[in-house]
Enzyme design. Sequence first.
Site, mmCIF file in Angstrom:
data_model
loop_
_atom_site.group_PDB
_atom_site.id
_atom_site.type_symbol
_atom_site.label_atom_id
_atom_site.label_comp_id
_atom_site.label_asym_id
_atom_site.label_seq_id
_atom_site.Cartn_x
_atom_site.Cartn_y
_atom_site.Cartn_z
ATOM 1 N N ILE A 55 -26.344 -0.628 14.032
ATOM 2 C CA ILE A 55 -27.118 -0.664 12.786
ATOM 3 C C ILE A 55 -27.819 -2.010 12.641
ATOM 4 O O ILE A 55 -28.988 -2.075 12.260
ATOM 5 C CB ILE A 55 -26.232 -0.347 11.569
ATOM 6 C CG1 ILE A 55 -25.737 1.106 11.636
ATOM 7 C CG2 ILE A 55 -26.989 -0.594 10.265
ATOM 8 C CD1 ILE A 55 -24.712 1.462 10.570
ATOM 9 N N CYS A 56 -27.114 -3.084 12.975
ATOM 10 C CA CYS A 56 -27.701 -4.425 12.866
ATOM 11 C C CYS A 56 -28.931 -4.554 13.752
ATOM 12 O O CYS A 56 -29.964 -5.084 13.325
ATOM 13 C CB CYS A 56 -26.683 -5.493 13.259
ATOM 14 S SG CYS A 56 -25.210 -5.511 12.222
ATOM 15 N N THR A 57 -28.829 -4.049 14.966
ATOM 16 C CA THR A 57 -29.963 -4.124 15.881
ATOM 17 C C THR A 57 -31.140 -3.340 15.327
ATOM 18 O O THR A 57 -32.273 -3.818 15.346
ATOM 19 C CB THR A 57 -29.554 -3.625 17.283
ATOM 20 O OG1 THR A 57 -28.517 -4.484 17.778
ATOM 21 C CG2 THR A 57 -30.737 -3.650 18.239
#
Length: 167
Positions: A55-57
């Site tokens: 999700i962060c990426t």
Amino acid sequence: MTEVQQAPAAVQGPRTGEPAPDFELLNQYGEPVRLSDYRGRNVVVVFFPFAFSGICTGELCEIRDNIAQFNGADATVLAISVDSKFAQRAYAEHEGFEFDLLADFWPHGAVARDYGVFDEASGMALRGTFIIDAAGVIRYVVVNPRGQARDFNEYRRALSAMVEQQP
């Protein structure tokens, strides 16, 4: 501008209309970055749990791919996680991030704590975003629970509204 807060009730940090807590962290190159050095510019502080996570990426790549919208709002992006500067550098190089990735590594999560987005149970930052105006005042806050990505369109609306309000 209204505050959007989707965090658990236990999260307590600075709110819209309040001064942003100053901090100094090392970026992915080991250079010190101090929030107060950006007075006179808008700043988007993006806390994320971990480098190289799914999700962060996706969220940071969305920023990378739309960096012109931040530049158009005279906004600097500062992305912060509890990873080390070494992990941040590998992540930035792998994904082609040209904005600063800051290491809130030691004391572990200290800046995330100051902003009310440190999750003690997991030892990571929650997905919190703080848009700070040129005077250092927080104008937008969103904190999403674990596993829930932020809405990029909300950044766009918040930045546009902030730019419209500036003289």
